[in-house]
Design an enzyme around this catalytic site. Structure first.
Site, PDB file in Angstrom:
ATOM      1  N   HIS A   7      10.281   0.689 -13.910  1.00 29.45           N
ATOM      2  CA  HIS A   7      10.699   1.368 -12.672  1.00 29.45           C
ATOM      3  C   HIS A   7      10.166   0.645 -11.436  1.00 29.45           C
ATOM      4  O   HIS A   7       9.232  -0.134 -11.508  1.00 29.45           O
ATOM      5  CB  HIS A   7      10.263   2.835 -12.655  1.00 29.45           C
ATOM      6  CG  HIS A   7       8.794   3.090 -12.705  1.00 29.45           C
ATOM      7  ND1 HIS A   7       8.102   3.279 -13.886  1.00 29.45           N
ATOM      8  CD2 HIS A   7       7.880   3.185 -11.715  1.00 29.45           C
ATOM      9  CE1 HIS A   7       6.835   3.492 -13.617  1.00 29.45           C
ATOM     10  NE2 HIS A   7       6.663   3.442 -12.323  1.00 29.45           N
ATOM     11  N   HIS A  78       5.265   0.194  -5.676  1.00 27.89           N
ATOM     12  CA  HIS A  78       4.871  -0.651  -6.811  1.00 27.89           C
ATOM     13  C   HIS A  78       6.055  -0.921  -7.729  1.00 27.89           C
ATOM     14  O   HIS A  78       7.101  -0.287  -7.617  1.00 27.89           O
ATOM     15  CB  HIS A  78       3.708  -0.032  -7.605  1.00 27.89           C
ATOM     16  CG  HIS A  78       3.979   1.252  -8.310  1.00 27.89           C
ATOM     17  ND1 HIS A  78       3.780   2.500  -7.735  1.00 27.89           N
ATOM     18  CD2 HIS A  78       4.475   1.489  -9.553  1.00 27.89           C
ATOM     19  CE1 HIS A  78       4.106   3.435  -8.610  1.00 27.89           C
ATOM     20  NE2 HIS A  78       4.526   2.862  -9.711  1.00 27.89           N
ATOM     21  N   GLU A 129       2.268  -2.185 -11.958  1.00 30.69           N
ATOM     22  CA  GLU A 129       1.923  -1.238 -13.041  1.00 30.69           C
ATOM     23  C   GLU A 129       2.476  -1.763 -14.356  1.00 30.69           C
ATOM     24  O   GLU A 129       3.522  -2.430 -14.383  1.00 30.69           O
ATOM     25  CB  GLU A 129       2.534   0.125 -12.713  1.00 30.69           C
ATOM     26  CG  GLU A 129       2.255   1.222 -13.730  1.00 30.69           C
ATOM     27  CD  GLU A 129       2.959   2.530 -13.410  1.00 30.69           C
ATOM     28  OE1 GLU A 129       3.755   2.576 -12.449  1.00 30.69           O
ATOM     29  OE2 GLU A 129       2.713   3.514 -14.117  1.00 30.69           O
TER      30      GLU A 129
HETATM   31  C1  LIG Z   1       0.790   6.671 -13.351  1.00 25.54           C
HETATM   32  C2  LIG Z   1       1.659   7.760 -12.845  1.00 25.54           C
HETATM   33  C3  LIG Z   1       2.902   7.209 -12.163  1.00 25.54           C
HETATM   34  C4  LIG Z   1       3.737   6.487 -13.222  1.00 25.54           C
HETATM   35  O1  LIG Z   1       4.510   5.566 -12.894  1.00 25.54           O
HETATM   36  O2  LIG Z   1       3.652   6.922 -14.371  1.00 25.54           O
HETATM   37  C5  LIG Z   1       2.526   6.304 -11.017  1.00 25.54           C
HETATM   38  O3  LIG Z   1       3.044   5.243 -10.790  1.00 25.54           O
HETATM   39  S1  LIG Z   1       1.265   6.923 -10.041  1.00 25.54           S
HETATM   40  C6  LIG Z   1       1.218   5.796  -8.623  1.00 25.54           C
HETATM   41  C7  LIG Z   1       0.045   6.117  -7.741  1.00 25.54           C
HETATM   42  N1  LIG Z   1      -1.185   5.590  -8.310  1.00 25.54           N
HETATM   43  C8  LIG Z   1      -1.633   4.365  -7.966  1.00 25.54           C
HETATM   44  O4  LIG Z   1      -1.063   3.684  -7.124  1.00 25.54           O
HETATM   45  C9  LIG Z   1      -2.891   3.900  -8.674  1.00 25.54           C
HETATM   46  C10 LIG Z   1      -3.237   2.471  -8.302  1.00 25.54           C
HETATM   47  N2  LIG Z   1      -3.437   2.342  -6.861  1.00 25.54           N
HETATM   48  C11 LIG Z   1      -4.706   2.316  -6.308  1.00 25.54           C
HETATM   49  O5  LIG Z   1      -5.708   2.409  -6.983  1.00 25.54           O
HETATM   50  C12 LIG Z   1      -4.764   2.133  -4.798  1.00 25.54           C
HETATM   51  O6  LIG Z   1      -3.512   2.484  -4.245  1.00 25.54           O
HETATM   52  C13 LIG Z   1      -5.081   0.678  -4.375  1.00 25.54           C
HETATM   53  C14 LIG Z   1      -6.477   0.294  -4.868  1.00 25.54           C
HETATM   54  C15 LIG Z   1      -4.043  -0.292  -4.883  1.00 25.54           C
HETATM   55  C16 LIG Z   1      -5.039   0.605  -2.853  1.00 25.54           C
HETATM   56  O7  LIG Z   1      -5.981   1.497  -2.349  1.00 25.54           O
HETATM   57  P1  LIG Z   1      -5.949   1.923  -0.790  1.00 25.54           P
HETATM   58  O8  LIG Z   1      -4.550   1.863  -0.255  1.00 25.54           O
HETATM   59  O9  LIG Z   1      -6.697   3.195  -0.717  1.00 25.54           O
HETATM   60  O10 LIG Z   1      -6.698   0.932   0.093  1.00 25.54           O
HETATM   61  P2  LIG Z   1      -7.363  -0.428   0.053  1.00 25.54           P
HETATM   62  O11 LIG Z   1      -7.755  -0.676   1.446  1.00 25.54           O
HETATM   63  O12 LIG Z   1      -8.381  -0.466  -1.016  1.00 25.54           O
HETATM   64  O13 LIG Z   1      -6.186  -1.467  -0.313  1.00 25.54           O
HETATM   65  C17 LIG Z   1      -6.585  -2.768  -0.688  1.00 25.54           C
HETATM   66  C18 LIG Z   1      -5.482  -3.714  -0.274  1.00 25.54           C
HETATM   67  O14 LIG Z   1      -4.303  -3.384  -1.025  1.00 25.54           O
HETATM   68  C19 LIG Z   1      -3.235  -3.162  -0.119  1.00 25.54           C
HETATM   69  N3  LIG Z   1      -2.365  -2.178  -0.729  1.00 25.54           N
HETATM   70  C20 LIG Z   1      -2.602  -0.869  -0.905  1.00 25.54           C
HETATM   71  N4  LIG Z   1      -1.549  -0.285  -1.537  1.00 25.54           N
HETATM   72  C21 LIG Z   1      -0.643  -1.257  -1.721  1.00 25.54           C
HETATM   73  C22 LIG Z   1       0.660  -1.308  -2.312  1.00 25.54           C
HETATM   74  N5  LIG Z   1       1.227  -0.204  -2.817  1.00 25.54           N
HETATM   75  N6  LIG Z   1       1.323  -2.476  -2.345  1.00 25.54           N
HETATM   76  C23 LIG Z   1       0.743  -3.609  -1.823  1.00 25.54           C
HETATM   77  N7  LIG Z   1      -0.485  -3.650  -1.248  1.00 25.54           N
HETATM   78  C24 LIG Z   1      -1.157  -2.469  -1.216  1.00 25.54           C
HETATM   79  C25 LIG Z   1      -3.883  -2.692   1.153  1.00 25.54           C
HETATM   80  O15 LIG Z   1      -3.007  -2.897   2.235  1.00 25.54           O
HETATM   81  C26 LIG Z   1      -5.080  -3.583   1.195  1.00 25.54           C
HETATM   82  O16 LIG Z   1      -4.673  -4.876   1.605  1.00 25.54           O
HETATM   83  P3  LIG Z   1      -5.570  -5.720   2.600  1.00 25.54           P
HETATM   84  O17 LIG Z   1      -4.805  -6.985   2.804  1.00 25.54           O
HETATM   85  O18 LIG Z   1      -6.895  -5.887   1.883  1.00 25.54           O
HETATM   86  O19 LIG Z   1      -5.682  -4.874   3.837  1.00 25.54           O
HETATM   87 CO    CO Z   2       4.775   4.170 -11.451  1.00 23.83          CO
END
Ligand SMILES: CC[C@H](C(=O)O)C(=O)SCCNC(=O)CCNC(=O)[C@H](O)C(C)(C)COP(=O)(O)OP(=O)(O)OC[C@H]1O[C@@H](n2cnc3c(N)ncnc32)[C@H](O)[C@@H]1OP(=O)(O)O
Ligand code: CO
Length: 138
Positions: A7, A78, A129
């Site tokens: 997805h 994602h 993911e």
């Molecule tokens: C699993 C259930 C369901 C499924 O499909 O079955 C799902 O998909 S649930 C989806 C929601 N869950 C998650 O996204 C879990 C993993 N994500 C995380 O742990 C956080 O979102 C994380 C660590 C990727 C980002 O955390 P946060 O936004 O709080 O802030 P940071 O400042 O730590 O971010 C670091 C860096 O990453 C960039 N960032 C954040 N989100 C994204 C993204 N979606 N795509 C691309 N980049 C992203 C953020 O801008 C920061 O970049 P930087 O250059 O360091 O400023």
């Molecule tokens: Co997902």
């Protein structure tokens, strides 16, 4: 082995509004699922060759909270790939120096299958993911 795209996820501010918008375009949309352990509510849109997952932040400390602050009208969040073996995938990612979020341990995702996330900063800015489907339709 990393296989097909399972997805593509879009984060949205209003899940019901986004779901109805797509239903009005004739797309099959699942009922909402609340996933407290993932801090989101989701629906899936079926397109035959791929699914779209619409995500809305749920509860305090949602992992998409900051993303929504930066992208208040929503955005691509994602991509998820199917894999044969989530454990082997975790090890392969870590061997390649790619951080696996959540301490490397899979969680059960929206399809009831184990999933992992690789840090976006280690995969060219794309939150990625991986899911190990246990049933062909998931
Ligand atoms: C699993 C259930 C369901 C499924 O499909 O079955 C799902 O998909 S649930 C989806 C929601 N869950 C998650 O996204 C879990 C993993 N994500 C995380 O742990 C956080 O979102 C994380 C660590 C990727 C980002 O955390 P946060 O936004 O709080 O802030 P940071 O400042 O730590 O971010 C670091 C860096 O990453 C960039 N960032 C954040 N989100 C994204 C993204 N979606 N795509 C691309 N980049 C992203 C953020 O801008 C920061 O970049 P930087 O250059 O360091 O400023
Ligand atoms: Co997902």
């Amino acid at each position: 082995m990393i296989k097909r795209v399972n997805h593509i996820a879009i984060a949205v501010p209003d899940l019901e509004l986004a779901a109805q918008t797509w239903r009005n375009l004739g797309v099959t949309v699942s009922e909402p699922q609340t996933l407290p352990e993932h801090g989101v509510r989701v629906v899936f849109l079926e397109f035959g060759n791929v699914k779209l997952e619409l995500l809305e932040a749920y509860g305090e400390g949602s992992p998409i909270g900051k993303f929504m602050q930066k992208n208040p009208s929503g955005g691509m969040h994602h991509v998820c790939f199917d894999v044969d073996d989530i454990g082997a995938t975790s090890a392969k990612l870590q061997d390649a120096g790619i951080r696996v979020l959540g301490g490397g341990q899979p969680k059960i995702g929206a399809h009831g299958n184990p999933v992992l996330f690789a840090h976006p900063s280690d995969l060219f800015g794309v939150l990625t993911e991986f899911e190990e489907p246990h049933s062909p339709e998931s």
